[in-house]
Design a protein around this motif. Sequence first.
Motif, mmCIF file in Angstrom:
data_model
loop_
_atom_site.group_PDB
_atom_site.id
_atom_site.type_symbol
_atom_site.label_atom_id
_atom_site.label_comp_id
_atom_site.label_asym_id
_atom_site.label_seq_id
_atom_site.Cartn_x
_atom_site.Cartn_y
_atom_site.Cartn_z
ATOM 1 N N LEU A 65 -2.281 6.348 1.677
ATOM 2 C CA LEU A 65 -3.090 7.521 1.999
ATOM 3 C C LEU A 65 -2.411 8.800 1.524
ATOM 4 O O LEU A 65 -1.203 8.983 1.703
ATOM 5 N N ASP A 66 -3.185 9.677 0.948
ATOM 6 C CA ASP A 66 -2.710 10.993 0.549
ATOM 7 C C ASP A 66 -2.401 11.812 1.808
ATOM 8 O O ASP A 66 -3.188 11.816 2.763
ATOM 9 N N GLY A 81 -6.667 11.703 10.662
ATOM 10 C CA GLY A 81 -6.236 10.320 10.488
ATOM 11 C C GLY A 81 -4.863 10.082 11.103
ATOM 12 O O GLY A 81 -4.613 9.044 11.714
ATOM 13 N N LYS A 82 -3.969 11.060 10.958
ATOM 14 C CA LYS A 82 -2.630 10.942 11.559
ATOM 15 C C LYS A 82 -2.731 10.819 13.078
ATOM 16 O O LYS A 82 -2.015 10.031 13.697
ATOM 17 N N GLU A 83 -3.601 11.625 13.668
ATOM 18 C CA GLU A 83 -3.740 11.588 15.127
ATOM 19 C C GLU A 83 -4.382 10.291 15.602
ATOM 20 O O GLU A 83 -4.009 9.763 16.651
ATOM 21 N N TYR A 84 -5.333 9.766 14.817
ATOM 22 C CA TYR A 84 -5.900 8.458 15.169
ATOM 23 C C TYR A 84 -4.827 7.367 15.096
ATOM 24 O O TYR A 84 -4.747 6.503 15.967
ATOM 25 N N LEU A 85 -4.011 7.415 14.060
ATOM 26 C CA LEU A 85 -2.938 6.416 13.964
ATOM 27 C C LEU A 85 -1.945 6.608 15.109
ATOM 28 O O LEU A 85 -1.464 5.627 15.691
ATOM 29 N N PRO A 127 5.683 13.135 9.241
ATOM 30 C CA PRO A 127 5.517 12.698 7.843
ATOM 31 C C PRO A 127 4.715 11.386 7.843
ATOM 32 O O PRO A 127 4.935 10.512 8.687
ATOM 33 N N ALA A 128 3.788 11.271 6.912
ATOM 34 C CA ALA A 128 2.900 10.111 6.876
ATOM 35 C C ALA A 128 3.670 8.788 6.842
ATOM 36 O O ALA A 128 3.338 7.851 7.569
ATOM 37 N N LYS A 129 4.703 8.711 6.023
ATOM 38 C CA LYS A 129 5.467 7.464 5.903
ATOM 39 C C LYS A 129 6.087 7.064 7.240
ATOM 40 O O LYS A 129 6.031 5.896 7.628
ATOM 41 N N ASP A 130 6.664 8.023 7.958
ATOM 42 C CA ASP A 130 7.272 7.723 9.257
ATOM 43 C C ASP A 130 6.227 7.221 10.253
ATOM 44 O O ASP A 130 6.482 6.301 11.032
#
Length: 193
Positions: A65-66, A81-85, A127-130
């Motif tokens: 994901l970008d 999307g980050k908050e859903y994850l 950070p998305a990866k973390d």
Amino acid sequence: MVKLFFLNNNDALMELKHGLRVMLFLLTITSPFLICGNFVHLIMHTIIAQLEKIITDYAPRLQQLDEAVFAHKPSPVKWSGKEYLGHLIDSAQNNIRRFVLVQYQDNPFVIYDQEKWVAAAGYQHYPAKDLVDLWVLINKHLAIILKNIPESDQNREVQTQDLHSIKWLAADYNKHLLHHLHQVLQLEPIPYP
């Protein structure tokens, strides 16, 4: 003809309502006569295998994901999307607590305020990866906990908004995961509950 024998009809009804797909799969691969204990074990085994497949199938997609797309909030009151994850991570944490407590407490009561948990954790700034790595690891941990639950405890119940067995919560957890993962990845919607 397929015959099922259950010791607890309420559990059987809950399994039929919330785990029909799992049960149909089991019926196609098992003998026509299933004894309750073995059936429970097979259901949990299948639920765990499904969770492991979800992790394997969806982690690479999440990792691709970008960052800007992942962090986009459709409105100030809607989650990104980050908050859903992050919500899925919180759900895993609370379910881990349920799956552990129920093994030594009778009907433990475990609920949480999902909005407050997401806000307190600040997932939007991860950070998305973390965030994806954390989601993968906590779900692998949850799968290990489920594997370690003795068969004799798999019908024990936890109080959420309602009273549910461990295996019902585990199957429901997988459906919840898929529902939100499809939102995050903008895939075909999966209804939940």
